[in-house]
Enzyme design. Structure first.
Site, PDB file in Angstrom:
ATOM      1  N   SER A   1      30.063  83.519 -73.197  1.00 25.69           N
ATOM      2  CA  SER A   1      30.980  83.691 -72.062  1.00 25.69           C
ATOM      3  C   SER A   1      32.443  83.679 -72.497  1.00 25.69           C
ATOM      4  O   SER A   1      33.342  83.810 -71.667  1.00 25.69           O
ATOM      5  CB  SER A   1      30.757  82.571 -71.039  1.00 25.69           C
ATOM      6  OG  SER A   1      29.449  82.629 -70.534  1.00 25.69           O
TER       7      SER A   1
ATOM      8  N   THR B   1      33.541  81.254 -75.102  1.00 27.65           N
ATOM      9  CA  THR B   1      33.843  79.856 -75.451  1.00 27.65           C
ATOM     10  C   THR B   1      34.847  79.755 -76.594  1.00 27.65           C
ATOM     11  O   THR B   1      35.767  78.940 -76.537  1.00 27.65           O
ATOM     12  CB  THR B   1      32.552  79.107 -75.864  1.00 27.65           C
ATOM     13  OG1 THR B   1      31.471  79.617 -75.120  1.00 27.65           O
ATOM     14  CG2 THR B   1      32.698  77.628 -75.657  1.00 27.65           C
TER      15      THR B   1
ATOM     16  N   HIS C   1      27.252  73.999 -74.224  1.00 25.04           N
ATOM     17  CA  HIS C   1      26.516  74.884 -73.305  1.00 25.04           C
ATOM     18  C   HIS C   1      25.551  74.055 -72.460  1.00 25.04           C
ATOM     19  O   HIS C   1      24.661  74.601 -71.819  1.00 25.04           O
ATOM     20  CB  HIS C   1      25.727  75.940 -74.089  1.00 25.04           C
ATOM     21  CG  HIS C   1      26.579  76.772 -75.003  1.00 25.04           C
ATOM     22  ND1 HIS C   1      27.723  77.403 -74.581  1.00 25.04           N
ATOM     23  CD2 HIS C   1      26.465  77.085 -76.318  1.00 25.04           C
ATOM     24  CE1 HIS C   1      28.270  78.051 -75.593  1.00 25.04           C
ATOM     25  NE2 HIS C   1      27.520  77.873 -76.662  1.00 25.04           N
TER      26      HIS C   1
ATOM     27  N   ARG D   1      31.521  84.194 -67.043  1.00 25.05           N
ATOM     28  CA  ARG D   1      31.717  85.603 -67.369  1.00 25.05           C
ATOM     29  C   ARG D   1      30.640  86.392 -66.637  1.00 25.05           C
ATOM     30  O   ARG D   1      29.527  85.858 -66.420  1.00 25.05           O
ATOM     31  CB  ARG D   1      31.571  85.797 -68.886  1.00 25.05           C
ATOM     32  CG  ARG D   1      31.816  87.208 -69.351  1.00 25.05           C
ATOM     33  CD  ARG D   1      31.562  87.349 -70.851  1.00 25.05           C
ATOM     34  NE  ARG D   1      32.023  88.645 -71.321  1.00 25.05           N
ATOM     35  CZ  ARG D   1      31.810  89.125 -72.539  1.00 25.05           C
ATOM     36  NH1 ARG D   1      31.162  88.379 -73.430  1.00 25.05           N
ATOM     37  NH2 ARG D   1      32.233  90.320 -72.885  1.00 25.05           N
TER      38      ARG D   1
ATOM     39  N   SER E   1      25.914  90.726 -74.751  1.00 26.92           N
ATOM     40  CA  SER E   1      26.422  89.988 -75.913  1.00 26.92           C
ATOM     41  C   SER E   1      25.363  89.060 -76.512  1.00 26.92           C
ATOM     42  O   SER E   1      25.374  88.781 -77.710  1.00 26.92           O
ATOM     43  CB  SER E   1      27.638  89.169 -75.447  1.00 26.92           C
ATOM     44  OG  SER E   1      28.253  88.507 -76.498  1.00 26.92           O
TER      45      SER E   1
ATOM     46  N   SER F   1      44.468  87.205 -78.808  1.00 29.57           N
ATOM     47  CA  SER F   1      43.923  88.524 -78.457  1.00 29.57           C
ATOM     48  C   SER F   1      42.632  88.704 -79.259  1.00 29.57           C
ATOM     49  O   SER F   1      42.452  88.083 -80.322  1.00 29.57           O
ATOM     50  CB  SER F   1      44.909  89.634 -78.806  1.00 29.57           C
ATOM     51  OG  SER F   1      44.945  89.796 -80.210  1.00 29.57           O
TER      52      SER F   1
ATOM     53  N   MET G   1      42.044  87.350 -83.118  1.00 29.56           N
ATOM     54  CA  MET G   1      41.050  86.311 -83.409  1.00 29.56           C
ATOM     55  C   MET G   1      39.985  86.837 -84.354  1.00 29.56           C
ATOM     56  O   MET G   1      39.532  86.150 -85.268  1.00 29.56           O
ATOM     57  CB  MET G   1      40.424  85.772 -82.108  1.00 29.56           C
ATOM     58  CG  MET G   1      41.323  84.736 -81.440  1.00 29.56           C
ATOM     59  SD  MET G   1      40.600  83.994 -79.969  1.00 29.56           S
ATOM     60  CE  MET G   1      39.127  83.228 -80.613  1.00 29.56           C
TER      61      MET G   1
ATOM     62  N   LYS H   1      32.851  93.067 -79.259  1.00 31.44           N
ATOM     63  CA  LYS H   1      33.711  94.073 -78.626  1.00 31.44           C
ATOM     64  C   LYS H   1      34.829  93.439 -77.812  1.00 31.44           C
ATOM     65  O   LYS H   1      35.910  93.984 -77.689  1.00 31.44           O
ATOM     66  CB  LYS H   1      32.874  94.929 -77.671  1.00 31.44           C
ATOM     67  CG  LYS H   1      32.257  96.146 -78.278  1.00 31.44           C
ATOM     68  CD  LYS H   1      31.802  97.080 -77.162  1.00 31.44           C
ATOM     69  CE  LYS H   1      31.174  98.329 -77.700  1.00 31.44           C
ATOM     70  NZ  LYS H   1      30.620  99.165 -76.619  1.00 31.44           N
ATOM     71  N   GLY H   2      34.522  92.326 -77.176  1.00 32.42           N
ATOM     72  CA  GLY H   2      35.536  91.619 -76.382  1.00 32.42           C
ATOM     73  C   GLY H   2      36.027  92.403 -75.182  1.00 32.42           C
ATOM     74  O   GLY H   2      37.216  92.411 -74.878  1.00 32.42           O
TER      75      GLY H   2
HETATM   76  P1  A3P Z   1      31.079  90.518 -76.717  1.00 36.03           P
HETATM   77  O1  A3P Z   1      29.808  90.319 -77.462  1.00 36.03           O
HETATM   78  O2  A3P Z   1      30.888  91.155 -75.373  1.00 36.03           O
HETATM   79  O3  A3P Z   1      32.112  91.218 -77.516  1.00 36.03           O
HETATM   80  P2  A3P Z   1      31.286  82.959 -77.146  1.00 36.03           P
HETATM   81  O4  A3P Z   1      32.575  82.614 -77.793  1.00 36.03           O
HETATM   82  O5  A3P Z   1      31.031  82.117 -75.937  1.00 36.03           O
HETATM   83  O6  A3P Z   1      30.165  82.985 -78.110  1.00 36.03           O
HETATM   84  O7  A3P Z   1      31.444  84.436 -76.551  1.00 36.03           O
HETATM   85  C1  A3P Z   1      31.472  85.561 -77.380  1.00 36.03           C
HETATM   86  C2  A3P Z   1      31.985  86.735 -76.590  1.00 36.03           C
HETATM   87  O8  A3P Z   1      33.385  86.553 -76.318  1.00 36.03           O
HETATM   88  C3  A3P Z   1      31.855  88.038 -77.366  1.00 36.03           C
HETATM   89  O9  A3P Z   1      31.673  89.061 -76.388  1.00 36.03           O
HETATM   90  C4  A3P Z   1      33.228  88.112 -78.030  1.00 36.03           C
HETATM   91  O10 A3P Z   1      33.584  89.382 -78.491  1.00 36.03           O
HETATM   92  C5  A3P Z   1      34.113  87.653 -76.892  1.00 36.03           C
HETATM   93  N1  A3P Z   1      35.411  87.191 -77.372  1.00 36.03           N
HETATM   94  C6  A3P Z   1      35.655  86.328 -78.390  1.00 36.03           C
HETATM   95  N2  A3P Z   1      36.990  86.176 -78.556  1.00 36.03           N
HETATM   96  C7  A3P Z   1      37.574  86.945 -77.620  1.00 36.03           C
HETATM   97  C8  A3P Z   1      38.944  87.219 -77.298  1.00 36.03           C
HETATM   98  N3  A3P Z   1      39.946  86.678 -77.974  1.00 36.03           N
HETATM   99  N4  A3P Z   1      39.196  88.062 -76.273  1.00 36.03           N
HETATM  100  C9  A3P Z   1      38.189  88.634 -75.584  1.00 36.03           C
HETATM  101  N5  A3P Z   1      36.873  88.429 -75.848  1.00 36.03           N
HETATM  102  C10 A3P Z   1      36.580  87.590 -76.852  1.00 36.03           C
END
Ligand code: A3P
Length: 291
Positions: free
Chosen positions: A43, A45, A92, A114, A122, A216, A220, A249-250
């Site tokens: 989501s 994190t 979680h 999310r 994801s 961003s 990251m 992909k973010g």
């Molecule tokens: P996607 O797989 O859709 O790209 P978590 O941190 O809870 O494991 O979540 C991972 C999801 O958050 C991934 O989604 C990841 O790309 C996205 N994410 C991580 N950093 C991000 C950022 N700075 N901005 C937007 N999305 C981000």
């Protein structure tokens, strides 16, 4: 046999020791200034973790490497309890597994949501990346079985997790602040400022802007890939693989590239509850009903 695999996966395999830690987490001592980030896996994190950590430290420097060692699933309560302040935990877990004292004290809890459709898109590469499910399983098979998932696991089953949290939020807890991935994506500066207010930290506009830039997606991901800021892992190949699905992909709305009309309708309609209590999540688009 993806259905069986998902049902049998159980949370034990995802986080081998997590059950062992629940009693110590439940009973751990908390301080008023402790913060807990709660979110279903995938989501955002890591993203919120960075924002909150930067705000708390007053500097736009990455804290990714510390995240795993502040996670309830991995570390027993008595170890977390003596970790350096200021403390930001992340988990979680369902709300009933959180430290009891988090609600007696003035701890601040961040609950991040999310769009579950993007979460599931994801989740598949995450489960496959860690070899929790077979890498040959295709999306279509995964999503159709996932929608039938009954396992009462807050770590695996988004429907179950969300249901637990919504029941809990209905009780009314003024130390819980809800955020959404979509809002953070839409206007990070505003969301970071609001977060600073909730966390009661001083953050001038320069710091807020610096944090937005550092947090961003591209920055990251770059930090995680080049400097291994996120993962305290010595194995470079493994770190690279994990970086690629952690920062995939973010984007908001990638689910539209995956959900067929039929799957989407079925997903929206999932509302199987024992007491006919349907939870509707308004994420700005079509409201989603879920268990
Ligand atoms: P996607 O797989 O859709 O790209 P978590 O941190 O809870 O494991 O979540 C991972 C999801 O958050 C991934 O989604 C990841 O790309 C996205 N994410 C991580 N950093 C991000 C950022 N700075 N901005 C937007 N999305 C981000």
């Amino acid at each position: 046999k993806i259905g069986d695999a998902l049902q049998n996966l159980k949370t034990a395999k995802l986080f081998p020791d997590y059950r062992k830690h629940i009693p110590s987490i439940r009973n751990m001592e908390m301080d008023d200034d402790d913060v807990i980030i709660c979110a279903f896996a995938k989501s955002g994190t890591h993203w919120l973790w960075e924002m909150a950590s930067m705000l708390r430290s007053g500097k736009a420097d990455y804290h990714g490497k510390e995240k795993t060692s502040a996670m309830f699933e991995f570390i027993p309560g008595e170890v977390l309890r003596v970790s350096p302040k200021p403390r930001i935990y992340n988990t979680h877990f369902a709300p009933q597994c959180l430290p009891k004292q988090a609600f007696d004290k003035k701890c601040k809890i961040l609950f991040l949501q999310r769009n579950p459709k993007d979460v599931l898109v994801s989740l598949l590469p995450f489960l496959q990346g860690y070899n929790f499910i077979d890498s040959t399983i295709k999306w279509e098979e995964f999503i159709s079985k996932y929608m039938e998932l009954e396992v009462e696991s807050s770590l695996l089953n988004w429907f179950y997790y969300t249901r637990q949290w919504y029941e809990f939020l209905k009780e009314g807890h003024d130390n819980i602040y809800c955020l959404s991935y979509e809002d953070m994506k839409d206007d990070p500066v505003t969301e970071i400022s609001k977060l600073a207010k909730f966390l009661e930290v001083e953050a001038n506009s320069d710091l807020v802007k610096d944090i937005a830039v550092k947090c961003s997606f591209q920055n990251m991901k770059q930090a995680a890939s080049s400097k291994q800021e996120t993962f305290a892992i010595n194995n470079k190949e493994l770190a690279k693989k994990i970086t690629n699905f952690t920062y995939r992909k973010g984007e908001v709305g990638d689910w539209k590239n995956y959900f067929t009309v039929a799957v989407n309708e079925k997903f929206n309609a999932r509302s199987i509850t024992s007491d006919n209590d349907i939870v509707t999540i308004d994420l700005g688009g079509t409201p989603i009903q879920c268990l």
